[in-house]
Structure formats: structure tokens, C-alpha cells
Write a protein that holds these residues in place. Structure first.
Motif, PDB file in Angstrom:
ATOM      1  N   ARG A  32       0.969  -1.250   0.000  1.00 16.05           N
ATOM      2  CA  ARG A  32       0.178  -0.117  -0.035  1.00 16.05           C
ATOM      3  C   ARG A  32       0.752   1.272   0.034  1.00 16.05           C
ATOM      4  O   ARG A  32       1.599   1.533   0.973  1.00 16.05           O
ATOM      5  CB  ARG A  32      -0.982   0.093   1.181  1.00 16.05           C
ATOM      6  CG  ARG A  32      -1.900   1.222   1.291  1.00 16.05           C
ATOM      7  CD  ARG A  32      -2.776   1.078   2.282  1.00 16.05           C
ATOM      8  NE  ARG A  32      -3.932  -0.155   1.886  1.00 16.05           N
ATOM      9  CZ  ARG A  32      -4.252  -0.831   2.676  1.00 16.05           C
ATOM     10  NH1 ARG A  32      -4.043  -0.931   3.824  1.00 16.05           N
ATOM     11  NH2 ARG A  32      -4.977  -2.110   2.181  1.00 16.05           N
ATOM     12  N   GLY A  33       0.994   1.880  -1.157  1.00 22.53           N
ATOM     13  CA  GLY A  33       1.677   3.133  -1.293  1.00 22.53           C
ATOM     14  C   GLY A  33       1.072   4.352  -0.805  1.00 22.53           C
ATOM     15  O   GLY A  33      -0.176   4.588  -1.060  1.00 22.53           O
ATOM     16  N   VAL A  34       1.692   5.350   0.158  1.00 18.14           N
ATOM     17  CA  VAL A  34       1.170   6.453   0.486  1.00 18.14           C
ATOM     18  C   VAL A  34       1.620   7.822  -0.300  1.00 18.14           C
ATOM     19  O   VAL A  34       2.770   7.748  -0.513  1.00 18.14           O
ATOM     20  CB  VAL A  34       1.513   6.766   1.964  1.00 18.14           C
ATOM     21  CG1 VAL A  34       1.063   7.921   2.377  1.00 18.14           C
ATOM     22  CG2 VAL A  34       1.074   5.460   2.882  1.00 18.14           C
ATOM     23  N   VAL A  35       0.528   8.433  -0.838  1.00 20.08           N
ATOM     24  CA  VAL A  35       0.875   9.360  -1.540  1.00 20.08           C
ATOM     25  C   VAL A  35      -0.129  10.857  -0.944  1.00 20.08           C
ATOM     26  O   VAL A  35      -1.031  10.349  -0.408  1.00 20.08           O
ATOM     27  CB  VAL A  35       0.599   9.339  -3.041  1.00 20.08           C
ATOM     28  CG1 VAL A  35       1.274   8.251  -3.775  1.00 20.08           C
ATOM     29  CG2 VAL A  35      -0.942   8.975  -3.275  1.00 20.08           C
ATOM     30  N   ARG A  36       0.458  11.962  -1.338  1.00 17.99           N
ATOM     31  CA  ARG A  36      -0.236  13.133  -0.889  1.00 17.99           C
ATOM     32  C   ARG A  36      -1.365  13.273  -1.495  1.00 17.99           C
ATOM     33  O   ARG A  36      -2.461  14.038  -1.110  1.00 17.99           O
ATOM     34  CB  ARG A  36       0.599  14.184  -0.785  1.00 17.99           C
ATOM     35  CG  ARG A  36       1.525  14.157   0.419  1.00 17.99           C
ATOM     36  CD  ARG A  36       2.384  15.615   0.468  1.00 17.99           C
ATOM     37  NE  ARG A  36       3.487  15.326   1.599  1.00 17.99           N
ATOM     38  CZ  ARG A  36       4.215  16.413   2.132  1.00 17.99           C
ATOM     39  NH1 ARG A  36       4.197  17.491   1.244  1.00 17.99           N
ATOM     40  NH2 ARG A  36       4.981  16.396   3.031  1.00 17.99           N
ATOM     41  N   ILE A  65      -3.169  10.384   1.418  1.00 17.53           N
ATOM     42  CA  ILE A  65      -3.196  11.211   2.901  1.00 17.53           C
ATOM     43  C   ILE A  65      -2.545  12.438   2.777  1.00 17.53           C
ATOM     44  O   ILE A  65      -1.270  12.665   2.749  1.00 17.53           O
ATOM     45  CB  ILE A  65      -2.361  10.212   3.823  1.00 17.53           C
ATOM     46  CG1 ILE A  65      -3.032   8.755   3.893  1.00 17.53           C
ATOM     47  CG2 ILE A  65      -2.457  11.133   5.217  1.00 17.53           C
ATOM     48  CD1 ILE A  65      -2.006   7.928   4.647  1.00 17.53           C
ATOM     49  N   PRO A  66      -3.433  13.564   2.302  1.00 16.65           N
ATOM     50  CA  PRO A  66      -2.764  14.959   2.315  1.00 16.65           C
ATOM     51  C   PRO A  66      -1.932  15.567   3.602  1.00 16.65           C
ATOM     52  O   PRO A  66      -0.922  15.931   3.370  1.00 16.65           O
ATOM     53  CB  PRO A  66      -3.997  15.989   2.110  1.00 16.65           C
ATOM     54  CG  PRO A  66      -5.162  14.697   1.541  1.00 16.65           C
ATOM     55  CD  PRO A  66      -4.837  13.429   2.503  1.00 16.65           C
ATOM     56  N   ASP A  67      -2.459  14.863   4.816  1.00 14.73           N
ATOM     57  CA  ASP A  67      -1.620  15.190   5.948  1.00 14.73           C
ATOM     58  C   ASP A  67      -1.734  14.274   6.747  1.00 14.73           C
ATOM     59  O   ASP A  67      -2.458  13.566   7.550  1.00 14.73           O
ATOM     60  CB  ASP A  67      -2.717  16.238   6.734  1.00 14.73           C
ATOM     61  CG  ASP A  67      -1.756  16.817   7.938  1.00 14.73           C
ATOM     62  OD1 ASP A  67      -0.709  16.345   8.275  1.00 14.73           O
ATOM     63  OD2 ASP A  67      -2.682  17.459   8.808  1.00 14.73           O
TER      64      ASP A  67
END
Length: 361
Positions: A32-36, A65-67
Motif C-alpha cells: 500500500r503506497g502512501v501519496v499526498r 493522505i494529504p496530511d
């Protein structure tokens, strides 16, 4: 390895994180890759067929996830995740407020990730990108102990560290000094967290790379310019092969490490059977003596790219002063079971990519 559970990785659009993502997918991990923001997903697809195919077959999914400091949002993305690999952190860039823009975000992100892991029973390990700069205070650069060998022994986080920049203080006079402090304080926050929660259901690994350089696998020939490679630390290290426009006002410790090795170590660290947890590991090549940037870069350029030197594609006009720092990465190599790539090979690959981008072939 595919049966060891899902990896949750931050920083995947970045230099280290992208290569970490690719290696994890190549090894068959579910990620699961996290991006803004969602636009990052399309960009990642365009940079790698493996990203696109892995997303299509369900091996890879994304969390926008923006923040990352929003705990509930962060925790909700950790369902079924076994290993967190936290790479994202502010770089040494110019800022109006170093504390607000570099130091606090680095510390707060690490703390948020650890808190979210505590709230997620499936998480068994958290791997965090730290840095070798946490071993000594910033002032060490101006009066270095170049005889001592800095060896980070594998130890539990509840123990006392022999090598730790334990008290960085502002005000900070440069982006590099602020970065130095941000990494030290984030490492301290990780150790303090584990010391207070020794019975938590997950363990931690901190990886301490030195100066990370090498090819940038995000850059495609014909689609990227050579200037896109010559940025950040790799641009500064390339200076002595190129021009004085890239010269740094700040000397660099002569301790390189290939970006591929750093990415590989992050994925290896997810393997609980291979790498002991609640420990820290130095990532650096050419130890313990290190390199002399100007001398050794010129040697590589003349050895492998003599024609480019003669044609002045590699003019060898820049400079980067080296500070001698004797590190010992033998414990890491013994534990992980492989030897880190030499500076000669690393610089050879980086110069080869620079020339390919410049020539468009």
C-alpha cells in the motif's frame, strides 16, 4: 516473502522511496503506497510498467493522505498492514522557518506513524529512514574526529546509544544544519517511544544511510533532462565531474551509499526472519576510510568515460571538499548478508545515466 504480509510505504514518489517500492513489488510483496494527492498515482504509473501492472492485479494499492499528521486518517489506511516503511521526511531545503518547515514535520511524522502503528494490531514492524548524521552533532564538521571509527552496535532501543547527536539546538543557520537536527530529533523520538512502550506488539528498525547517491530510476531517457539528476546530494557530488555551478558552500562527509542499497535494505528489513528488530543499522559503502569526492570522482570519470572527459561532456570543473568520517558498516553487512556497492561502481552508474540523459540515448 509474499506471505509475510502487506507493506505500507511512505515517500514512494521520492528518490529512495520509488526504488524501495519497485524492489518490494519485484519481490512479490503486497504494497500500500502512501501519496499526498491522487495525481501522484498517475505519475507513478507513467514511470514504471510494474507499478501499473501491480495496481491492475491488486498487488499494489494506494492511500491518499494529504496530511499524515491526521491520526484517524492515517490509522484507517493501516488495515491488514504487517510492516510500515516510513521514508518520507523533509529535505535540506531553504526555508523561512527551519523549525516549522523542516524539524517539526520530521519529528511529528515519525511520532504519528508510531502512534498509528500502536493502534493497529496487525502491524508487527516499523522501519524508519534515519541518517548517519544523527551520530554526531553538526559542529563536528568543523572539528571532525577523523581517527575514530564510528560503529553503531546493534542494540535495543531501550538501551543507551553510544553515538547520538542527543542535544541539537537552534537557531539553525542553514538548511543543512536544520536537516541535521531534524534527523537527530526524529531518531530520539523513535528511541523514546520504544523505551516507554517496550511491550508494544511491534518492533522498530532505524536505518542510517550516509550520503545517498546513484542513478535516479524515475528518470527516463528522452523524457528527462540531465539537470533532473544533478539535484540535492547527488548534484553536489556530481559537481566535480561537471561545473562549479553545482559547488556546495558546505563540505560533505566522504561516506557514500548507493541508493539501490538503501532501498534494498528497507525491503530486507521487512523480513523479520532475516533482520533482528528493535535495532539500528548503518548504511554506507567504502568504510571505514571513505572517499575524497574530487579525487575519486575524477578517477571514475577518466577510467570509464575518457571520451566524455575529452569532449568536455564531463568537464571536471566543479569541486566538493570531503570531510573524513570513518564509519563501520560491517555489522549491517553481516546481518543483511550482502556487501554495499562501492563508490566507484555507484559513481560509474550515476555518470552513465547523466550522459544518457544528456545525449537522449
Amino acid at each position: 516473502m509474499a506471505g509475510k504480509g502487506k507493506l505500507w510505504i511512505t515517500g514512494i514518489t521520492g528518490y529512495i522511496g520509488f526504488q524501495t517500492l519497485i524492489i518490494a513489488l519485484e519481490r512479490g510483496y503486497s504494497v500500500r503506497g502512501v501519496v499526498r494527492n491522487g495525481s501522484n498515482i498517475a505519475s507513478l504509473r507513467s514511470k514504471s510498467d510494474l507499478v501499473a501492472s501491480s495496481e491492475a492485479d491488486g498487488t499494489l494499492d494506494f492511500a491518499v493522505i494529504p496530511d499524515i499528521l491526521q491520526k484517524d486518517v492515517l490509522t484507517n489506511t493501516l488495515k491488514d498492514v504487517r510492516t510500515i516503511i516510513h521514508i518520507a521526511s523533509p529535505l535540506a531545503t531553504q526555508a523561512d522557518d527551519y523549525d516549522a518547515e523542516i524539524i517539526q514535520p520530521a519529528v511529528n511524522m515519525v511520532t504519528a506513524v508510531l502512534e498509528a502503528a500502536s493502534a493497529t494490531p496487525s502491524v508487527r514492524r516499523v522501519v524508519i529512514t534515519s541518517s548517519c548524521v544523527t551520530l554526531v552533532p553538526f559542529e563536528w564538521n568543523f572539528a571532525p574526529d577523523s581517527e575514530r571509527v564510528y560503529t553503531l552496535l546493534i542494540y535495543l532501543f531501550s538501551a543507551t546509544a553510544d553515538d547520538l547527536n542527543s542535544n541539537p539546538k537552534g537557531p539553525y543557520g542553514s538548511p543543512m544544519e536544520a536537516y541535521w537536527a531534524s534527523k537527530a530529533l526524529a531518531r530520539i523520538a523513535t528511541r523514546d517511544f520504544k523505551a516507554k512502550r517496550q511491550q508494544s506488539h511491534f518492533d522498530c528498525i532505524s536505518l542510517l544511510p550516509s550520503v545517498v547517491i546513484g542513478p535516479d530510476t524515475r528518470l527516463a531517457v528522452g523524457a528527462a533532462r540531465p539537470e533532473e539528476l544533478a539535484v540535492e546530494a547527488r548534484g553536489t557530488v556530481l559537481a566535480s565531474a561537471l561545473t562549479s555551478d553545482l559547488n556546495s558552500p558546505f563540505s560533505y562527509v566522504g561516506v557514500p551509499v548507493h541508493v539501490r542499497d538503501v532501498a534494498r535494505a528497507h525491503v530486507d528489513a521487512a523480513d523479520e526472519a532475516l533482520v533482528p528488530g528493535n535495532a539500528e543499522y548503518i548504511l554506507s559503502s567504502d568504510t571505514p576510510e571513505g572517499v575524497v569526492w574530487d579525487r575519486d570522482t575524477a578517477l571514475v570519470a577518466n577510467k570509464y568515460f575518457a571520451d566524455a572527459v575529452r569532449s568536455r561532456e564531463l568537464p571536471l570543473e566543479g569541486s566538493l571538499t570531503a570531510v573524513k568520517w570513518r564509519l563501520d558498516a560491517s555489522k549491517t553487512e553481516q546481518t543483511f548478508g550482502w556487501k554495499m556497492t562501492s563508490f566507484e561502481q555507484t559513481m560509474k552508474e550515476m555518470l552513465a545515466q547523466y550522459l544518457q540523459l544528456a545525449r537522449g540515448t
